[in-house]
Scaffold this active site. Structure first.
Site: not given
Ligand code: BGC
Length: 369
Positions: A127, A196, A333
Site C-alpha cells: 500500500h 480500502h 478493492e
Molecule cells: C491486503 C491485505 C492487507 C490489508 C491491510 C489488503 O489490501 O490485501 O493483505 O493485510 O490490505 O489492511
C-alpha cells in the site's frame, strides 16, 4: 400553457428534485500532531449519508437503511480522529497509494532503472510504503453532489519516481457512492490507487461478514506465494473455493483445505474481472440475508482484491467499543493486479507525462424486502 412555459416548469422541478436529494456539508474532524486541521465532509442523498475526511481521503462512514428501514453504518471506522491516528495497520476507508497492494521486495525496474520502495510487509512493499497516501492530508474542494480530494506526491516520495498528482472525487447519486480517480505525472512512474473500505452490510458491530453472500464477476484469480505476491499465473476459479460466479455464502468454504486460503488465512486475493480494462462492468454483489442490505460494485478497473479482514485481531475498537475482530469487515478493492510492475503480462500500471489515468468505481446500496 405554451411549450416554453412547460419547459421552464419541468426544468425548475428537476432542479428542485436535485436540491432535495443532495447536500454536502463540511466540519473539522481533528488535528494532526503538527496542527494541520482535518476536514470531514458529509454527503447526503435521499438514501445514503457518507462521510469522507481529508486524512488519507478516507471514507469514515456510510449510513443506509436495512429492509425494515433501520439505518446503520456499514463501514468500519472510528468516531474520532484519534482512532485513525492510533491505527497504523488497517487502512480503514483509505485511498491507498501510490501503489495499492504489494510490490515484491519493494523493487521494480522502470525505463531500465531499478527503484526501491519501503519493505513494510514481510520483505515486500504494501500500500505505497511506510507513509502511503492513506497517512497524508489531502486538499478538499466541494463539487456538485460531493467532494474532490487532491494530493501531490513529490518526485521520490517513498522512493517512487515523478511528481504524481491524484484527484479522487467522491459523489453521491441517490443510493450510489461513486469514486472517480484521475492521475497525472511529470516523469514515468507506476500507480495503482484504490479505496480500502471494510464493509459489513449488517452494520458495524453486527458480527462477522461470514454469513453474507457474494458474487464476483470473475472466472480467474491471481494465485500468490506465501508473501501474497502473484506468481504471474491467471488461474481458473472452477472447482475451487475461489469460485464466486454464483452468489455463495462467504464463510462456506473459507476454511477449506485450499492453498490460497491457507496462505492468506482466508480470502485476500486479486480476482481478474470479466470485461475489458477501462470499461465499466459489474465487479461484485454482496447480500446480507439478515438485514437484507445489498451492495453492488461496478468499476473500470481490471481486478478486485477481495479481503475478508483476516488480519483484524481485536486490537482496535470502533464506536461504542465495538471490537474489530477477524472477519468483521470485507474489502472489495478495485485495482490493477498486485505487483504489476514486475509482471509485464499484467495490465500496465505505468503512467507517463502527458497521460491522464482515469478510473471509476461505484458502490450502490439497497435492501431487499
Ligand atoms: C491486503 C491485505 C492487507 C490489508 C491491510 C489488503 O489490501 O490485501 O493483505 O493485510 O490490505 O489492511
Amino acid at each position: 400553457m405554451t411549450t416554453r412555459w412547460l419547459g421552464v416548469m419541468l426544468l425548475s422541478m428537476t432542479i428542485a428534485t436535485v436540491a432535495a436529494h443532495g447536500s454536502v456539508t463540511k466540519a473539522e474532524f481533528g488535528k494532526t500532531s503538527d496542527g494541520t486541521a482535518i476536514e470531514i465532509y458529509t454527503l447526503k442523498s435521499d438514501a445514503v449519508e457518507a462521510r469522507v475526511m481529508t486524512y488519507g481521503a478516507r471514507v469514515v462512514s456510510i449510513k443506509t437503511a436495512d429492509k425494515n428501514g433501520n439505518v446503520a453504518d456499514v463501514v468500519l471506522g472510528y468516531d474520532s480522529f484519534a482512532g485513525y491516528l492510533a491505527d497504523g495497520k488497517t487502512y480503514f476507508g483509505a485511498i491507498v497509494g501510490r501503489y495499492g497492494n504489494r510490490i515484491a521486495k519493494g523493487e521494480f525496474v522502470l525505463d531500465g532503472k531499478t527503484y526501491q520502495v519501503p519493505k513494510n510487509n514481510d520483505g515486500n512493499s504494501l500500500h505505497g510504503g511506510t507513509v502511503g497516501f492513506d497517512k497524508l492530508v489531502w486538499k478538499a474542494r466541494e463539487v456538485a453532489e460531493g467532494v474532490e480530494m487532491t494530493l501531490v506526491s513529490k518526485d521520490g516520495d517513498q522512493g517512487y519516481p515523478g511528481t504524481l498528482t491524484a484527484h479522487v472525487r467522491y459523489t453521491l447519486h441517490h443510493n450510489a457512492l461513486r469514486i472517480d480517480y484521475s492521475m497525472t505525472t511529470d516523469k514515468d512512474t507506476v500507480v495503482n490507487l484504490t479505496n480500502h473500505s471494510y464493509f459489513n452490510l449488517g452494520g458495524v458491530g453486527s458480527g462477522t461478514i461470514l454469513g453474507e453472500e457474494m458474487m464476483l464477476a470473475a472466472d480467474k484469480y491471481t494465485p500468490t506465494d506465501k508473501g501474497l505476491i502473484p506468481t504471474g499465473e491467471l488461474a481458473s476459479v472452477e472447482g475451487t473455493p475461489m469460485d464466486f460466479r454464483k452468489a455463495t455464502v462467504i464463510g462456506k468454504r473459507i476454511n477449506d483445505n485450499f492453498e490460497a486460503l491457507k496462505l492468506a488465512g482466508g480470502y485476500d486475493h486479486n480476482w481478474v474481472l470479466r470485461g475489458a480494462n477501462g470499461e465499466i462492468k459489474t465487479a461484485a454483489r454482496v447480500h446480507d440475508p439478515v438485514s437484507g442490505r445489498v451492495m453492488t460494485v461496478t468499476t473500470t478497473e481490471p481486478g478486485v482484491q477481495f479481503y475478508t479482514g483476516n488480519f483484524l485481531d481485536g486490537t482496535f475498537h470502533g464506536p461504542g467499543g465495538v471490537v474489530y475482530a477477524k472477519n468483521t469487515g470485507l474489502c472489495l478493492e478495485t485495482q490493477h493486479y498486485p505487483d504489476s510492475p514486475n509482471h509485464p503480462s499484467f495490465p500496465t500500471t505505468e503512467l507517463k507525462p502527458g497521460q491522464t489515468r482515469h478510473s471509476m468505481t461505484t458502490f450502490t446500496f439497497s435492501a431487499d424486502k
